[in-house]
Design a protein around this motif. Structure first.
Motif, PDB file in Angstrom:
ATOM      1  N   TYR A 167     -17.566  -1.858   4.391  1.00 24.05           N
ATOM      2  CA  TYR A 167     -17.059  -0.582   3.870  1.00 24.05           C
ATOM      3  C   TYR A 167     -17.624  -0.467   2.458  1.00 24.05           C
ATOM      4  O   TYR A 167     -17.088  -1.017   1.505  1.00 24.05           O
ATOM      5  CB  TYR A 167     -15.527  -0.446   3.890  1.00 24.05           C
ATOM      6  N   PHE A 186     -18.852  -6.707   8.889  1.00 21.02           N
ATOM      7  CA  PHE A 186     -18.052  -5.506   8.642  1.00 21.02           C
ATOM      8  C   PHE A 186     -18.405  -4.997   7.248  1.00 21.02           C
ATOM      9  O   PHE A 186     -18.480  -5.782   6.294  1.00 21.02           O
ATOM     10  CB  PHE A 186     -16.556  -5.840   8.692  1.00 21.02           C
ATOM     11  N   ASP A 235      -2.028  -1.065   8.607  1.00 16.30           N
ATOM     12  CA  ASP A 235      -3.373  -0.597   8.265  1.00 16.30           C
ATOM     13  C   ASP A 235      -4.017   0.056   9.487  1.00 16.30           C
ATOM     14  O   ASP A 235      -3.775  -0.352  10.617  1.00 16.30           O
ATOM     15  CB  ASP A 235      -4.225  -1.776   7.794  1.00 16.30           C
ATOM     16  N   GLY A 236      -4.850   1.056   9.205  1.00 18.41           N
ATOM     17  CA  GLY A 236      -5.524   1.776  10.294  1.00 18.41           C
ATOM     18  C   GLY A 236      -4.647   2.918  10.768  1.00 18.41           C
ATOM     19  O   GLY A 236      -4.613   3.261  11.949  1.00 18.41           O
ATOM     20  N   SER A 237      -3.931   3.519   9.797  1.00 23.28           N
ATOM     21  CA  SER A 237      -2.898   4.489  10.165  1.00 23.28           C
ATOM     22  C   SER A 237      -3.419   5.670  10.983  1.00 23.28           C
ATOM     23  O   SER A 237      -2.681   6.236  11.782  1.00 23.28           O
ATOM     24  CB  SER A 237      -2.150   4.968   8.927  1.00 23.28           C
ATOM     25  N   TYR A 255     -21.274   8.174   7.628  1.00 24.52           N
ATOM     26  CA  TYR A 255     -21.516   8.379   6.195  1.00 24.52           C
ATOM     27  C   TYR A 255     -22.904   7.887   5.769  1.00 24.52           C
ATOM     28  O   TYR A 255     -23.162   7.738   4.566  1.00 24.52           O
ATOM     29  CB  TYR A 255     -20.469   7.622   5.365  1.00 24.52           C
ATOM     30  N   GLU A 272      -5.918  -5.689   1.111  1.00 24.12           N
ATOM     31  CA  GLU A 272      -6.822  -5.509   2.255  1.00 24.12           C
ATOM     32  C   GLU A 272      -8.001  -6.491   2.132  1.00 24.12           C
ATOM     33  O   GLU A 272      -8.235  -7.320   3.010  1.00 24.12           O
ATOM     34  CB  GLU A 272      -7.311  -4.060   2.345  1.00 24.12           C
ATOM     35  N   ASP A 303      -0.295  -4.746   3.162  1.00 27.66           N
ATOM     36  CA  ASP A 303      -0.551  -3.440   3.766  1.00 27.66           C
ATOM     37  C   ASP A 303       0.227  -3.463   5.079  1.00 27.66           C
ATOM     38  O   ASP A 303      -0.189  -4.101   6.038  1.00 27.66           O
ATOM     39  CB  ASP A 303      -2.052  -3.239   4.017  1.00 27.66           C
ATOM     40  N   ASN A 316     -18.853   2.672   9.107  1.00 28.54           N
ATOM     41  CA  ASN A 316     -18.736   4.080   9.473  1.00 28.54           C
ATOM     42  C   ASN A 316     -20.092   4.755   9.255  1.00 28.54           C
ATOM     43  O   ASN A 316     -20.401   5.253   8.174  1.00 28.54           O
ATOM     44  CB  ASN A 316     -17.655   4.759   8.632  1.00 28.54           C
ATOM     45  N   TYR A 337     -17.258   0.085  15.681  1.00 26.80           N
ATOM     46  CA  TYR A 337     -16.436   0.465  14.534  1.00 26.80           C
ATOM     47  C   TYR A 337     -15.164   1.134  15.037  1.00 26.80           C
ATOM     48  O   TYR A 337     -15.193   2.250  15.542  1.00 26.80           O
ATOM     49  CB  TYR A 337     -17.211   1.408  13.608  1.00 26.80           C
ATOM     50  N   GLU A 358       0.832  -1.207   0.000  1.00 27.62           N
ATOM     51  CA  GLU A 358       0.000   0.000   0.000  1.00 27.62           C
ATOM     52  C   GLU A 358       0.865   1.254   0.000  1.00 27.62           C
ATOM     53  O   GLU A 358       0.464   2.303  -0.489  1.00 27.62           O
ATOM     54  CB  GLU A 358      -0.944   0.013   1.210  1.00 27.62           C
ATOM     55  N   GLY A 371     -12.379   1.508  13.102  1.00 23.06           N
ATOM     56  CA  GLY A 371     -11.701   2.283  12.050  1.00 23.06           C
ATOM     57  C   GLY A 371     -10.344   1.680  11.734  1.00 23.06           C
ATOM     58  O   GLY A 371      -9.535   2.274  11.035  1.00 23.06           O
ATOM     59  N   SER A 372     -10.072   0.499  12.279  1.00 23.32           N
ATOM     60  CA  SER A 372      -8.920  -0.327  11.900  1.00 23.32           C
ATOM     61  C   SER A 372      -9.537  -1.627  11.430  1.00 23.32           C
ATOM     62  O   SER A 372     -10.045  -2.405  12.238  1.00 23.32           O
ATOM     63  CB  SER A 372      -8.049  -0.644  13.116  1.00 23.32           C
ATOM     64  N   MET A 373      -9.473  -1.843  10.135  1.00 22.98           N
ATOM     65  CA  MET A 373     -10.162  -2.991   9.561  1.00 22.98           C
ATOM     66  C   MET A 373      -9.752  -4.312  10.226  1.00 22.98           C
ATOM     67  O   MET A 373     -10.584  -5.161  10.535  1.00 22.98           O
ATOM     68  CB  MET A 373      -9.805  -3.027   8.086  1.00 22.98           C
ATOM     69  N   LYS A 414     -13.441   2.386  -0.319  1.00 21.59           N
ATOM     70  CA  LYS A 414     -12.117   2.890   0.062  1.00 21.59           C
ATOM     71  C   LYS A 414     -11.057   1.787   0.074  1.00 21.59           C
ATOM     72  O   LYS A 414      -9.892   2.038  -0.225  1.00 21.59           O
ATOM     73  CB  LYS A 414     -12.213   3.479   1.476  1.00 21.59           C
ATOM     74  N   LEU A 415     -11.462   0.594   0.407  1.00 27.79           N
ATOM     75  CA  LEU A 415     -10.472  -0.431   0.737  1.00 27.79           C
ATOM     76  C   LEU A 415      -9.927  -1.120  -0.513  1.00 27.79           C
ATOM     77  O   LEU A 415     -10.631  -1.279  -1.513  1.00 27.79           O
ATOM     78  CB  LEU A 415     -11.077  -1.428   1.728  1.00 27.79           C
TER      79      LEU A 415
HETATM   80  P1  AHM Z   1      -5.578   3.053   5.669  1.00 29.14           P
HETATM   81  O1  AHM Z   1      -5.056   1.928   4.805  1.00 29.14           O
HETATM   82  O2  AHM Z   1      -5.247   4.404   5.132  1.00 29.14           O
HETATM   83  O3  AHM Z   1      -5.189   2.877   7.095  1.00 29.14           O
HETATM   84  O4  AHM Z   1      -7.176   2.976   5.565  1.00 29.14           O
HETATM   85  C1  AHM Z   1      -7.816   1.755   5.810  1.00 29.14           C
HETATM   86  C2  AHM Z   1      -8.683   1.880   7.028  1.00 29.14           C
HETATM   87  C3  AHM Z   1      -9.302   0.592   7.478  1.00 29.14           C
HETATM   88  O5  AHM Z   1      -8.503  -0.080   8.401  1.00 29.14           O
HETATM   89  C4  AHM Z   1     -10.586   1.068   8.089  1.00 29.14           C
HETATM   90  O6  AHM Z   1     -11.571   0.086   8.079  1.00 29.14           O
HETATM   91  C5  AHM Z   1     -10.961   2.240   7.243  1.00 29.14           C
HETATM   92  O7  AHM Z   1      -9.761   2.723   6.677  1.00 29.14           O
HETATM   93  C6  AHM Z   1     -11.593   3.360   7.999  1.00 29.14           C
HETATM   94  O8  AHM Z   1     -11.934   4.374   7.124  1.00 29.14           O
HETATM   95  P2  AHM Z   1     -12.985   5.507   7.534  1.00 29.14           P
HETATM   96  O9  AHM Z   1     -12.249   6.403   8.493  1.00 29.14           O
HETATM   97  O10 AHM Z   1     -13.341   6.192   6.256  1.00 29.14           O
HETATM   98  O11 AHM Z   1     -14.167   4.846   8.178  1.00 29.14           O
END
Ligand code: AHM
Ligand code: MG
Length: 341
Positions: free
Chosen positions: A265, A263, A120-122, A215, A281, A117, A212, A245, A94, A247-249, A275-276
């Protein structure tokens, strides 16, 4: 009383090698390279909060070394481990725009490709919330010499192995080679991943949905209806479900894998592909979820059957417990003709 013997990841992978006829041991060594890099990343993740004390990106730390952002650091560690290991001929990450073709004499002719990746979940790195590494291993299509783009653009169902590392309250590596899913917890006192979750099975249904919801207004009608259904009170089906949620997949999937859940997205009207990313991922996590008895789709087709056409391709994704997947897909189908915007 006899104590239970600890089974380390390396021992386990080696033992399982015999399940694959004609195995050369290269996949075993590749997994071992990945787990070694994960231990190094884990060490730095655990020190993340100290960055404020010992310096930030681009600054020198006490030892005079330049302190890197963790995601950059993780990328370098995995690439380094895979490069010096010599058991894969190419890496897609990534963090890098183009794939890397490894050209040492050993690596050029290696049989495997790794998509990763590294961290992930930066957005969670700086706030002490779980993050993860996700990886996918494919067998190359080209026969020999430097790898090509086609080696990477394979459907998820072609994966030889896939896994993730979760850097959470404890650090775990969970992987599959297509014969079930096993989880290993890092014992920091001996520096080994030890088998802690053998033969992980995802419950058929759960009480958790992960999306999320901020949205919500951007989602297609079927998904909105499913979310409202999750929130309804109904004792027979144990609703309302809980929304979780992170926000770290990796963390969201890990929890749902163990306790059941879904889950999501999805596409939004601005981002029809979500997004993913497919290669490093969605494919690896879908492989794991399916191997644990769950399902993963883009709402209509299996993720593992989608043909990627570019390295960093995105896809909407729905994955989780079987019955919850059936529910969401029936809502998506029922409202398919309602236009979004
Ligand atoms: P990243 O690769 O930039 O870290 O983005 C991936 C992450 C996933 O781990 C997570 O599920 C998602 O982005 C969260 O996105 P959002 O903040 O739009 O819900
Ligand atoms: Mg990512």
């Amino acid at each position: 009383m006899l104590e239970k013997k600890l089974v380390t990841l390396d021992e386990f992978v080696l033992e399982k090698q015999s399940e694959f006829p004609f195995a050369s041991g290269d996949l075993t060594r590749l997994l071992s390279d990945i787990s070694l890099a994960a231990k190094i990343v884990n060490r730095e993740v655990n020190k993340a909060g100290l960055v404020d004390i010992i310096g930030t990106t681009g600054h020198n730390n006490i030892q005079g070394e330049v302190v890197k952002k963790l995601d950059v650091f993780a990328n370098e560690q995995f690439i380094h481990a895979l490069t010096v290991g010599g058991y894969c001929c190419g890496i897609a990450s990534e963090e890098t725009d183009e794939y890397i073709a490894l050209d040492s004499p050993h690596a050029r002719d290696a049989q495997y490709i790794v998509c990763i990746d590294p961290l992930d979940g930066s957005s969670n790195i700086d706030v002490n919330v779980s993050i993860g590494t996700i990886f996918s291993i494919l067998r190359r299509k080209s026969l020999t010499g430097p790898c090509t783009l086609e080696d990477f653009l394979q459907k998820g169902c072609e994966q030889v192995a896939a896994g993730y590392v979760i850097y959470g309250s404890s650090t775990m590596m969970v992987y599959t080679t297509g014969k079930g899913v096993n989880g290993f917890t890092l014992d920091p006192s001996i520096g080994e991943f030890c088998l802690s979750h053998p033969k992980i099975q995802m419950p058929e249904t759960g009480k958790t949905y992960s999306v999320n919801q901020g949205y919500f207004q951007k989602f297609e009608e079927g998904l909105k209806q499913f979310i409202m259904w999750c929130q309804e009170i109904d004792d027979d089906s144990n609703r309302p479900y809980s929304l979780r949620y992170i926000g770290s997949m990796v963390a969201d999937i890990h929890r749902n894998l163990i306790t059941g859940g879904i889950f999501i997205y999805p596409a939004t009207y601005e981002h029809p592909n979500g997004k993913l990313r497919m290669l490093y991922e969605c494919n690896p996590l879908s492989f794991i979820v399916e191997q644990a008895g769950g399902r993963a789709t883009n709402g209509h087709q299996k993720i593992l059957e989608l043909q990627p056409v570019e390295l960093h391709q995105r896809t909407p994704i729905f994955m989780g417990s079987k019955l919850m997947m059936d529910h969401v897909e029936s809502f998506l189908n029922d409202y398919a003709s309602v236009s979004n915007k």
